[in-house]
Scaffold this active site. Structure first.
Site, PDB file in Angstrom:
ATOM      1  CE  LYS A 235     -64.153  84.155 -24.022  1.00  6.05           C
ATOM      2  NZ  LYS A 235     -65.132  84.569 -22.995  1.00  6.05           N
ATOM      3  NE  ARG A 269     -63.528  91.028 -23.037  1.00  6.11           N
ATOM      4  CZ  ARG A 269     -62.549  90.191 -23.318  1.00  6.11           C
ATOM      5  NH1 ARG A 269     -62.786  89.092 -24.024  1.00  6.11           N
ATOM      6  NH2 ARG A 269     -61.322  90.425 -22.895  1.00  6.11           N
TER       7      ARG A 269
HETATM    8  C1  8Y4 Z   1     -58.795  83.407 -27.750  1.00  9.96           C
HETATM    9  C2  8Y4 Z   1     -58.737  84.694 -27.309  1.00  9.96           C
HETATM   10  C3  8Y4 Z   1     -59.423  82.449 -26.973  1.00  9.96           C
HETATM   11  C4  8Y4 Z   1     -59.280  85.035 -26.087  1.00  9.96           C
HETATM   12  C5  8Y4 Z   1     -59.964  82.788 -25.764  1.00  9.96           C
HETATM   13  C6  8Y4 Z   1     -59.897  84.093 -25.319  1.00  9.96           C
HETATM   14  C7  8Y4 Z   1     -64.738  87.626 -21.180  1.00  9.96           C
HETATM   15  C8  8Y4 Z   1     -64.291  88.729 -20.463  1.00  9.96           C
HETATM   16  C9  8Y4 Z   1     -62.604  87.532 -21.103  1.00  9.96           C
HETATM   17  C10 8Y4 Z   1     -66.140  87.459 -21.366  1.00  9.96           C
HETATM   18  C11 8Y4 Z   1     -66.432  89.493 -20.107  1.00  9.96           C
HETATM   19  C12 8Y4 Z   1     -60.890  85.501 -23.593  1.00  9.96           C
HETATM   20  C13 8Y4 Z   1     -62.072  89.604 -19.746  1.00  9.96           C
HETATM   21  C14 8Y4 Z   1     -61.091  85.439 -22.125  1.00  9.96           C
HETATM   22  N1  8Y4 Z   1     -63.670  86.889 -21.587  1.00  9.96           N
HETATM   23  N2  8Y4 Z   1     -65.112  89.655 -19.924  1.00  9.96           N
HETATM   24  N3  8Y4 Z   1     -62.936  88.654 -20.417  1.00  9.96           N
HETATM   25  N4  8Y4 Z   1     -66.927  88.414 -20.816  1.00  9.96           N
HETATM   26  N5  8Y4 Z   1     -67.289  90.390 -19.599  1.00  9.96           N
HETATM   27  N6  8Y4 Z   1     -60.396  84.338 -24.058  1.00  9.96           N
HETATM   28  O1  8Y4 Z   1     -66.638  86.502 -21.955  1.00  9.96           O
HETATM   29  O2  8Y4 Z   1     -61.110  86.473 -24.254  1.00  9.96           O
HETATM   30  S1  8Y4 Z   1     -60.955  87.012 -21.282  1.00  9.96           S
END
Ligand code: 8Y4
Length: 290
Positions: A235, A269
């Site tokens: 992130k 996660r």
């Molecule tokens: C690169 C790759 C940069 C992915 C950002 C991302 C969470 C979540 C997501 C979290 C829970 C993500 C579905 C966003 N984040 N579920 N989900 N907690 N419980 N961004 O932090 O991965 S999606």
């Protein structure tokens, strides 16, 4: 010994699988969205889901030590296309069924859609992971009906606009009070506290400083006595500190994952399962010694 969960809360039932939450667990991310920016849509061939690619990734993550696989069919990226309920079902349900048929892992369904929660439960999912904390119309009732545990994630605003100047009085206090309210709502609708996990929602309507404060003061959320899940993998909170693009954020992600574990988070996660499992196993060995 300093417990973050009571003995009763230490073991939690996810569908038919019981996990010991005194130990760290990794949740591997499997996106089945063509616009997913973490995998460049590589799991897709011309808009249609490629089940084989998703299964290959699933098998690898289980071999690397993932306890959960998080299956999502709706992107929360700002400006992502909205998907219909049918589209989300078509993306997610075949993957859940295939994983359940061949792998020993808890399937988490990343959805805010009541119909998807119900279908995923029937397909064998063991956890509902909702970034909207069951805020959509009918979601509380749908989740309650599945009898599955739910992960309530905090988000300020909605994915489209959440990163335009997010403001809090005190982010840690605000997020904590938000969970108190949501947990009450869940209990009222038939979801007992024993079936709830909480997640501060790193990057969801938060500035860099908000994210760093939430991690540093994670203890305040741990103190509620509910299992805490965190997702910081790749992130922007890592990218902003290190000034690195999304594919160079692994080491920063491991550092913050270990910090979250040390503060009491029990499920992490992550996109990079093997290194995250190693980092948390190492942290666990140290924390178990005395
Ligand atoms: C690169 C790759 C940069 C992915 C950002 C991302 C969470 C979540 C997501 C979290 C829970 C993500 C579905 C966003 N984040 N579920 N989900 N907690 N419980 N961004 O932090 O991965 S999606």
């Amino acid at each position: 010994m300093c417990r973050v969960l009571t003995k009763r809360q230490a073991k939690m039932l996810f569908g038919d699988q019981r996990l010991n939450l005194t130990e760290p667990h990794v949740m591997g991310v499997i996106n089945v969205t063509p616009d997913s920016f973490s995998d460049g849509g590589s799991l897709f061939a011309s808009q249609s889901l490629c089940l084989d690619a998703a299964m290959e990734r699933a098998r690898a993550m289980v071999a690397e030590g993932a306890s959960f696989l998080d299956i999502g069919g709706e992107s929360t990226r700002p400006g992502a296309d909205r998907v219909s309920v049918q589209q989300e079902l078509d993306r997610v349900i075949p993957v859940i069924e295939a994983i359940r048929a061949s792998l020993n892992v808890v399937v988490s369904v990343d959805t805010s859609t009541p119909e998807v929660m119900i279908a995923a439960g029937k397909a064998g999912a063991g956890l509902i992971n909702d970034v909207r904390a069951l805020g959509r119309e009918g979601a509380l009732q749908a989740a309650a009906g599945t009898q599955l545990p739910v992960c309530l994630m905090h988000m300020q605003g909605d994915p489209k606009t959440m990163q335009d100047n997010p403001v809090y009085d005190s982010v840690v206090e605000d997020v904590s009070l938000y969970f108190d309210e949501r947990i009450k709502q869940c209990n009222h609708m038939g979801i007992p506290t024993e079936r709830i996990l909480i997640d501060p929602g790193f990057g969801f309507g938060k500035t860099l400083v908000h994210n760093l404060q939430l991690l540093n003061h994670l203890n305040l959320l741990i103190n509620k006595g509910l299992p805490v899940l965190v997702g910081m993998s790749r992130k922007s909170m890592i990218g902003d500190v290190l000034n690195k693009p999304v594919d160079k954020r692994l080491h920063g992600g491991l550092a913050v994952s270990v910090m979250a574990y040390e503060r009491g988070a029990r499920i992490v996660r992550a996109h990079d399962v093997a290194p995250t499992v190693d980092a948390l196993r190492m942290a666990h060995a140290v924390m178990m010694s005395d």
